[in-house]
Design a protein around this motif. Structure first.
Motif, PDB file in Angstrom:
ATOM      1  N   SER A   1       2.592   5.700  10.241  1.00  0.00           N
ATOM      2  CA  SER A   1       3.968   5.464  10.666  1.00  0.00           C
ATOM      3  C   SER A   1       4.360   4.011  10.578  1.00  0.00           C
ATOM      4  N   THR A   2       3.371   3.112  10.570  1.00  0.00           N
ATOM      5  CA  THR A   2       3.683   1.691  10.453  1.00  0.00           C
ATOM      6  C   THR A   2       3.837   1.258   9.007  1.00  0.00           C
ATOM      7  N   GLU A   3       3.460   2.140   8.082  1.00  0.00           N
ATOM      8  CA  GLU A   3       3.583   1.830   6.666  1.00  0.00           C
ATOM      9  C   GLU A   3       4.924   2.302   6.140  1.00  0.00           C
ATOM     10  N   LYS A   4       5.216   1.935   4.909  1.00  0.00           N
ATOM     11  CA  LYS A   4       6.436   2.396   4.271  1.00  0.00           C
ATOM     12  C   LYS A   4       6.297   3.854   3.853  1.00  0.00           C
ATOM     13  N   ARG A   5       7.354   4.579   3.989  1.00  0.00           N
ATOM     14  CA  ARG A   5       7.361   5.967   3.573  1.00  0.00           C
ATOM     15  C   ARG A   5       7.710   6.048   2.097  1.00  0.00           C
ATOM     16  N   HIS A   6       7.023   6.912   1.367  1.00  0.00           N
ATOM     17  CA  HIS A   6       7.266   7.084  -0.063  1.00  0.00           C
ATOM     18  C   HIS A   6       7.837   8.466  -0.305  1.00  0.00           C
ATOM     19  N   SER A   7       8.955   8.517  -0.956  1.00  0.00           N
ATOM     20  CA  SER A   7       9.563   9.799  -1.301  1.00  0.00           C
ATOM     21  C   SER A   7       9.771   9.854  -2.810  1.00  0.00           C
ATOM     22  N   GLU A   8       9.699  11.040  -3.358  1.00  0.00           N
ATOM     23  CA  GLU A   8       9.853  11.225  -4.791  1.00  0.00           C
ATOM     24  C   GLU A   8      10.815  12.367  -5.071  1.00  0.00           C
ATOM     25  N   GLU A   9      11.607  12.180  -6.125  1.00  0.00           N
ATOM     26  CA  GLU A   9      12.527  13.208  -6.581  1.00  0.00           C
ATOM     27  C   GLU A   9      12.221  13.490  -8.041  1.00  0.00           C
ATOM     28  N   ALA A  10      12.097  14.746  -8.395  1.00  0.00           N
ATOM     29  CA  ALA A  10      11.759  15.122  -9.761  1.00  0.00           C
ATOM     30  C   ALA A  10      12.932  15.840 -10.414  1.00  0.00           C
ATOM     31  N   VAL A  11      13.211  15.453 -11.658  1.00  0.00           N
ATOM     32  CA  VAL A  11      14.282  16.076 -12.429  1.00  0.00           C
ATOM     33  C   VAL A  11      13.711  16.441 -13.799  1.00  0.00           C
ATOM     34  N   TYR A  12      13.951  17.670 -14.234  1.00  0.00           N
ATOM     35  CA  TYR A  12      13.476  18.119 -15.549  1.00  0.00           C
ATOM     36  C   TYR A  12      14.494  17.681 -16.601  1.00  0.00           C
TER      37      TYR A  12
ATOM     38  N   MET B   1      15.310  -9.917 -15.916  1.00  0.00           N
ATOM     39  CA  MET B   1      14.820 -10.215 -14.570  1.00  0.00           C
ATOM     40  C   MET B   1      15.806 -11.048 -13.772  1.00  0.00           C
ATOM     41  N   MET B   2      17.108 -10.756 -13.969  1.00  0.00           N
ATOM     42  CA  MET B   2      18.167 -11.443 -13.220  1.00  0.00           C
ATOM     43  C   MET B   2      18.646 -10.614 -12.031  1.00  0.00           C
ATOM     44  N   VAL B   3      18.244  -9.347 -11.960  1.00  0.00           N
ATOM     45  CA  VAL B   3      18.536  -8.493 -10.801  1.00  0.00           C
ATOM     46  C   VAL B   3      17.230  -7.886 -10.325  1.00  0.00           C
ATOM     47  N   LYS B   4      17.188  -7.530  -9.044  1.00  0.00           N
ATOM     48  CA  LYS B   4      15.938  -7.060  -8.452  1.00  0.00           C
ATOM     49  C   LYS B   4      15.753  -5.562  -8.524  1.00  0.00           C
ATOM     50  N   GLU B   5      16.852  -4.815  -8.551  1.00  0.00           N
ATOM     51  CA  GLU B   5      16.753  -3.368  -8.498  1.00  0.00           C
ATOM     52  C   GLU B   5      17.352  -2.724  -9.746  1.00  0.00           C
TER      53      GLU B   5
ATOM     54  N   SER C   1      10.246  -0.062 -12.563  1.00  0.00           N
ATOM     55  CA  SER C   1      11.474   0.600 -12.113  1.00  0.00           C
ATOM     56  C   SER C   1      11.228   1.783 -11.186  1.00  0.00           C
ATOM     57  N   ARG C   2       9.942   2.081 -10.912  1.00  0.00           N
ATOM     58  CA  ARG C   2       9.578   3.193 -10.024  1.00  0.00           C
ATOM     59  C   ARG C   2      10.123   4.518 -10.555  1.00  0.00           C
ATOM     60  N   GLN C   3      10.105   4.641 -11.888  1.00  0.00           N
ATOM     61  CA  GLN C   3      10.463   5.903 -12.539  1.00  0.00           C
ATOM     62  C   GLN C   3       9.355   6.249 -13.529  1.00  0.00           C
TER      63      GLN C   3
ATOM     64  N   SER D   1       5.289  15.776 -19.753  1.00  0.00           N
ATOM     65  CA  SER D   1       5.546  16.913 -18.867  1.00  0.00           C
ATOM     66  C   SER D   1       6.991  17.392 -18.905  1.00  0.00           C
ATOM     67  N   GLY D   2       7.906  16.496 -19.253  1.00  0.00           N
ATOM     68  CA  GLY D   2       9.326  16.821 -19.223  1.00  0.00           C
ATOM     69  C   GLY D   2      10.006  16.438 -17.929  1.00  0.00           C
ATOM     70  N   TRP D   3       9.225  16.098 -16.913  1.00  0.00           N
ATOM     71  CA  TRP D   3       9.768  15.782 -15.595  1.00  0.00           C
ATOM     72  C   TRP D   3       9.855  14.281 -15.378  1.00  0.00           C
ATOM     73  N   ARG D   4      10.997  13.812 -14.923  1.00  0.00           N
ATOM     74  CA  ARG D   4      11.185  12.412 -14.536  1.00  0.00           C
ATOM     75  C   ARG D   4      11.052  12.306 -13.024  1.00  0.00           C
ATOM     76  N   MET D   5      10.116  11.457 -12.585  1.00  0.00           N
ATOM     77  CA  MET D   5       9.887  11.242 -11.160  1.00  0.00           C
ATOM     78  C   MET D   5      10.592   9.963 -10.737  1.00  0.00           C
ATOM     79  N   TYR D   6      11.436  10.070  -9.725  1.00  0.00           N
ATOM     80  CA  TYR D   6      12.136   8.919  -9.165  1.00  0.00           C
ATOM     81  C   TYR D   6      11.485   8.583  -7.834  1.00  0.00           C
ATOM     82  N   LYS D   7      10.820   7.454  -7.798  1.00  0.00           N
ATOM     83  CA  LYS D   7      10.074   7.062  -6.602  1.00  0.00           C
ATOM     84  C   LYS D   7      10.897   6.099  -5.756  1.00  0.00           C
ATOM     85  N   ASP D   8      10.754   6.235  -4.448  1.00  0.00           N
ATOM     86  CA  ASP D   8      11.501   5.381  -3.546  1.00  0.00           C
ATOM     87  C   ASP D   8      10.605   4.993  -2.386  1.00  0.00           C
ATOM     88  N   SER D   9      10.772   3.769  -1.917  1.00  0.00           N
ATOM     89  CA  SER D   9       9.986   3.295  -0.778  1.00  0.00           C
ATOM     90  C   SER D   9      10.937   2.760   0.281  1.00  0.00           C
TER      91      SER D   9
END
Length: 240
Positions: A8-19, A120-124, A215-217, A225-233
């Motif tokens: 609970s003190t760490e960052k939570r990681h969530s992922e969204e998958a799109v085919y 590398m002029m923007v962070k996200e 980019s955490r993608q 696989s055909g699936w794109r994983m979008y990772k978020d922290s």
């Protein structure tokens, strides 16, 4: 402290998958990539033949095999490109590289953002289904149109060997070679196109690896696989 409290003190990681890439598109991608590799290697040696080997040429036929594999790979690319044009209207998110929405103001804003991201002029980075605007523009110019150019000039050169009366000569050699001046000029431009394609492939691989890391993608695995994983922290409290 329990394991739950520690987590609970760490960052939570969530992922969204799109085919996003269906099987025919993925098969085309890897077959096309291998065929282009064969074309570049054999094309280089056609322009810069191997040193002479001992004995009669018919005992070895090395350059003959190199030209043969070059022609086979060329037909694989041409047939695959025809399929890719068809699949642009039938597949999932398959028409992006053929239709660049330059008339949309939002597309230009997103393009500028992507240029800043790679510089590398923007962070996200922004997340897209399929290719980002800069990738679409690059692939449209440096892949689609360069590949069309290579097919046309390649068939014109091939038509010289098949001779008058063949469809390669009548449809391509008869007008492409006079347009460029002479056969050697077509050879030179075809070879320049090869180096443009090589530069594109190097950039394509670099960007795919970079985006997979930064980019955490999922980029590379998406074409497997055909699936794109979008990772978020995010912190557990949901704050950014």
């Amino acid at each position: 402290m329990s394991d739950t409290d520690q987590i609970s003190t760490e960052k939570r990681h969530s992922e969204e998958a799109v085919y996003i890439y269906d099987a025919p598109l993925r098969v085309w991608h890897w077959v096309n990539a291998f065929a282009i590799l064969v074309l570049c290697v054999t094309g280089y040696f056609i322009g810069q033949p191997l040193p002479s080997v001992a004995g009669e040429a018919y005992d070895h036929y090395i350059m003959g095999y190199i030209r043969y594999f070059h022609f086979v790979a060329a037909y694989v690319v041409m047939i695959g490109f025809a399929f890719r044009l068809y699949w642009a209207f039938m597949g999932l998110h398959a028409k992006q590289i053929f239709f660049v929405p330059v008339w949309r103001k939002s597309w230009w804003a997103e393009l500028i953002h992507e240029i800043k991201w790679y510089a590398m002029m923007v962070k996200e980075p922004k997340k897209y289904i399929g290719h980002n605007p800069l990738a679409v523009l690059t692939m449209h110019v440096a892949f689609v149109w360069v590949l069309i150019f290579m097919i046309i000039t390649g068939l014109a050169l091939y038509g010289e060997g098949t001779g008058m009366g063949t469809w390669q000569f009548d449809w391509f050699s008869s007008w492409v070679i006079p347009l460029f001046g002479q056969s050697l000029d077509v050879h030179n431009w075809h070879r320049i196109g090869m180096w443009v394609m090589i530069c594109f492939v190097i950039t394509h691989i670099y960007v795919a690896v970079r985006e997979d890391i930064m980019s955490r993608q999922s980029i590379i695995s998406s074409m497997i696989s055909g699936w794109r994983m979008y990772k978020d922290s995010r912190p557990m409290d949901g704050s950014e």
